[in-house]
Design a protein around this motif. Structure first.
Motif, PDB file in Angstrom:
ATOM      1  N   ALA A   1      10.848   9.717 -10.680  1.00  0.00           N
ATOM      2  CA  ALA A   1      11.393   8.761  -9.875  1.00  0.00           C
ATOM      3  C   ALA A   1      12.484   9.363  -9.355  1.00  0.00           C
ATOM      4  CB  ALA A   1      11.593   7.262 -10.848  1.00  0.00           C
ATOM      5  N   ASP A   2      13.590   9.746 -10.001  1.00  0.00           N
ATOM      6  CA  ASP A   2      15.067  10.448  -9.654  1.00  0.00           C
ATOM      7  C   ASP A   2      14.581  11.568  -8.657  1.00  0.00           C
ATOM      8  OD1 ASP A   2      16.291   8.251 -11.154  1.00  0.00           O
ATOM      9  OD2 ASP A   2      16.798   9.737 -12.955  1.00  0.00           O
ATOM     10  N   TRP A   3      13.643  12.255  -9.192  1.00  0.00           N
ATOM     11  CA  TRP A   3      13.231  13.338  -8.226  1.00  0.00           C
ATOM     12  C   TRP A   3      12.810  13.138  -6.976  1.00  0.00           C
ATOM     13  CZ3 TRP A   3       9.522  15.942  -5.850  1.00  0.00           C
ATOM     14  CH2 TRP A   3       9.797  17.377  -5.644  1.00  0.00           C
ATOM     15  N   LEU A   4      12.119  12.090  -6.840  1.00  0.00           N
ATOM     16  CA  LEU A   4      11.527  11.537  -5.691  1.00  0.00           C
ATOM     17  C   LEU A   4      12.426  11.056  -4.631  1.00  0.00           C
ATOM     18  CD1 LEU A   4       8.067   9.963  -6.665  1.00  0.00           C
ATOM     19  CD2 LEU A   4       8.149  11.975  -5.639  1.00  0.00           C
ATOM     20  N   ILE A   5      13.408  10.354  -5.305  1.00  0.00           N
ATOM     21  CA  ILE A   5      14.608   9.762  -4.463  1.00  0.00           C
ATOM     22  C   ILE A   5      15.477  10.803  -4.156  1.00  0.00           C
ATOM     23  CG2 ILE A   5      16.467   8.087  -4.665  1.00  0.00           C
ATOM     24  CD1 ILE A   5      14.743   6.411  -6.753  1.00  0.00           C
ATOM     25  N   ARG A   6      15.807  11.773  -4.905  1.00  0.00           N
ATOM     26  CA  ARG A   6      16.733  12.597  -4.608  1.00  0.00           C
ATOM     27  C   ARG A   6      16.283  13.621  -3.635  1.00  0.00           C
ATOM     28  NH1 ARG A   6      17.314  14.830  -9.543  1.00  0.00           N
ATOM     29  NH2 ARG A   6      15.889  16.662  -9.277  1.00  0.00           N
ATOM     30  N   ASN A   7      14.838  13.871  -3.410  1.00  0.00           N
ATOM     31  CA  ASN A   7      14.320  14.700  -2.391  1.00  0.00           C
ATOM     32  C   ASN A   7      14.030  14.181  -1.301  1.00  0.00           C
ATOM     33  OD1 ASN A   7      14.535  17.627  -3.626  1.00  0.00           O
ATOM     34  ND2 ASN A   7      13.589  16.577  -5.044  1.00  0.00           N
ATOM     35  N   LYS A   8      14.285  12.766  -1.093  1.00  0.00           N
ATOM     36  CA  LYS A   8      13.944  11.896  -0.014  1.00  0.00           C
ATOM     37  C   LYS A   8      12.316  11.625   0.310  1.00  0.00           C
ATOM     38  CE  LYS A   8      18.490  12.368   2.269  1.00  0.00           C
ATOM     39  NZ  LYS A   8      19.011  12.777   1.108  1.00  0.00           N
ATOM     40  N   ILE A   9      11.619  11.694  -0.640  1.00  0.00           N
ATOM     41  CA  ILE A   9      10.328  11.684  -0.415  1.00  0.00           C
ATOM     42  C   ILE A   9       9.896  10.088  -0.633  1.00  0.00           C
ATOM     43  CG2 ILE A   9       7.818  11.920  -1.472  1.00  0.00           C
ATOM     44  CD1 ILE A   9       9.055  14.565  -2.400  1.00  0.00           C
ATOM     45  N   ALA A  10      10.666   9.297  -1.376  1.00  0.00           N
ATOM     46  CA  ALA A  10      10.547   7.842  -1.342  1.00  0.00           C
ATOM     47  C   ALA A  10      11.771   7.241  -1.331  1.00  0.00           C
ATOM     48  CB  ALA A  10       9.721   7.526  -2.273  1.00  0.00           C
ATOM     49  N   ASP A  11      12.103   6.013  -0.976  1.00  0.00           N
ATOM     50  CA  ASP A  11      12.835   4.948  -1.262  1.00  0.00           C
ATOM     51  C   ASP A  11      12.941   4.332  -2.646  1.00  0.00           C
ATOM     52  OD1 ASP A  11      13.745   5.685   1.307  1.00  0.00           O
ATOM     53  OD2 ASP A  11      12.692   3.829   2.090  1.00  0.00           O
ATOM     54  N   LYS A  12      13.923   3.994  -3.154  1.00  0.00           N
ATOM     55  CA  LYS A  12      13.915   3.402  -4.378  1.00  0.00           C
ATOM     56  C   LYS A  12      13.172   2.152  -4.691  1.00  0.00           C
ATOM     57  CE  LYS A  12      17.210   2.121  -8.271  1.00  0.00           C
ATOM     58  NZ  LYS A  12      18.673   2.184  -8.623  1.00  0.00           N
TER      59      LYS A  12
ATOM     60  N   GLU B   1       0.732  -1.091   0.127  1.00  0.00           N
ATOM     61  CA  GLU B   1      -0.104   0.022  -0.088  1.00  0.00           C
ATOM     62  C   GLU B   1       1.090   1.272  -0.044  1.00  0.00           C
ATOM     63  OE1 GLU B   1      -3.345   0.300  -0.114  1.00  0.00           O
ATOM     64  OE2 GLU B   1      -3.316  -1.651  -0.719  1.00  0.00           O
ATOM     65  N   SER B   2       2.122   1.390   0.711  1.00  0.00           N
ATOM     66  CA  SER B   2       2.973   2.433   0.648  1.00  0.00           C
ATOM     67  C   SER B   2       3.771   2.479  -0.795  1.00  0.00           C
ATOM     68  CB  SER B   2       3.886   2.315   2.050  1.00  0.00           C
ATOM     69  OG  SER B   2       4.738   1.287   1.697  1.00  0.00           O
ATOM     70  N   ASP B   3       3.455   1.742  -1.622  1.00  0.00           N
ATOM     71  CA  ASP B   3       4.497   1.910  -2.842  1.00  0.00           C
ATOM     72  C   ASP B   3       3.775   3.217  -3.769  1.00  0.00           C
ATOM     73  OD1 ASP B   3       5.774  -0.402  -2.423  1.00  0.00           O
ATOM     74  OD2 ASP B   3       5.001  -1.704  -3.554  1.00  0.00           O
ATOM     75  N   ILE B   4       4.694   3.825  -4.350  1.00  0.00           N
ATOM     76  CA  ILE B   4       4.387   4.858  -5.252  1.00  0.00           C
ATOM     77  C   ILE B   4       4.444   4.094  -6.596  1.00  0.00           C
ATOM     78  CG2 ILE B   4       5.293   7.098  -6.160  1.00  0.00           C
ATOM     79  CD1 ILE B   4       6.292   7.704  -3.535  1.00  0.00           C
ATOM     80  N   HIS B   5       3.392   4.261  -7.562  1.00  0.00           N
ATOM     81  CA  HIS B   5       2.991   3.916  -8.646  1.00  0.00           C
ATOM     82  C   HIS B   5       3.269   4.998  -9.715  1.00  0.00           C
ATOM     83  CE1 HIS B   5       2.058  -0.038  -7.379  1.00  0.00           C
ATOM     84  NE2 HIS B   5       1.387   0.418  -6.318  1.00  0.00           N
ATOM     85  N   ILE B   6       4.221   4.952 -10.822  1.00  0.00           N
ATOM     86  CA  ILE B   6       4.318   5.830 -11.650  1.00  0.00           C
ATOM     87  C   ILE B   6       4.138   5.107 -13.046  1.00  0.00           C
ATOM     88  CG2 ILE B   6       5.852   7.466 -13.060  1.00  0.00           C
ATOM     89  CD1 ILE B   6       7.826   7.315 -10.256  1.00  0.00           C
TER      90      ILE B   6
ATOM     91  N   ASP C   1       2.584   9.794   0.160  1.00  0.00           N
ATOM     92  CA  ASP C   1       2.000   9.788   1.223  1.00  0.00           C
ATOM     93  C   ASP C   1       1.489  11.233   1.645  1.00  0.00           C
ATOM     94  OD1 ASP C   1       1.725   9.501   3.878  1.00  0.00           O
ATOM     95  OD2 ASP C   1       3.816   9.372   4.666  1.00  0.00           O
ATOM     96  N   GLU C   2       0.372  10.939   2.324  1.00  0.00           N
ATOM     97  CA  GLU C   2      -0.538  12.101   2.602  1.00  0.00           C
ATOM     98  C   GLU C   2       0.270  13.229   3.143  1.00  0.00           C
ATOM     99  OE1 GLU C   2      -3.737  12.809   1.507  1.00  0.00           O
ATOM    100  OE2 GLU C   2      -3.419  10.465   0.476  1.00  0.00           O
ATOM    101  N   LYS C   3       1.180  13.084   3.981  1.00  0.00           N
ATOM    102  CA  LYS C   3       1.932  14.214   4.792  1.00  0.00           C
ATOM    103  C   LYS C   3       2.675  15.298   3.918  1.00  0.00           C
ATOM    104  CE  LYS C   3       6.137  11.669   5.787  1.00  0.00           C
ATOM    105  NZ  LYS C   3       7.221  11.305   6.658  1.00  0.00           N
TER     106      LYS C   3
END
Length: 106
Positions: free
Chosen positions: A87-98, A21-26, A44-46
């Protein structure tokens, strides 16, 4: 006995229980002709999705919007094929793990 090569494969279908459920789907969707649309679901909602979209639009030089769906919640939509960039942007800004990012598409 079934032949593996003759079975249908849907790249947009989730892998069943392997998805969390916590996965981010692109995902990417084909529009008219060459035009495509990238959707990001499961952030995430936060996090403020409109603020994320604002920075992504500026960095990727594309347009986009945040739509609200009953079954998926808030989904970010961007013009063009932005799957690898977002995907790279989300990882670089620590919003999600790879490991939490699932990139779908053709």
């Amino acid at each position: 006995m079934s032949i593996q090569n003759l079975q249908r494969y849907d790249p947009f279908a989730d892998e069943g229980n392997a998805s969390n459920e916590s996965d981010i789907h692109i995902r990417i969707q084909q529009r008219n002709g060459k035009k495509t649309l990238t959707t990001v679901q499961g952030i995430d909602e936060k996090y403020d999705k409109r603020k994320i979209l604002k920075y992504c639009k500026k960095e990727f030089a594309c347009n986009g919007t945040v739509v609200s769906r009953e079954e998926y919640g808030e989904v970010i939509q961007m013009q063009g094929d932005q799957r690898e960039r977002i995907a790279d942007w989300l990882i670089r800004n620590k919003i999600a793990d790879k490991e939490k990012i699932k990139v779908h598409g053709f």
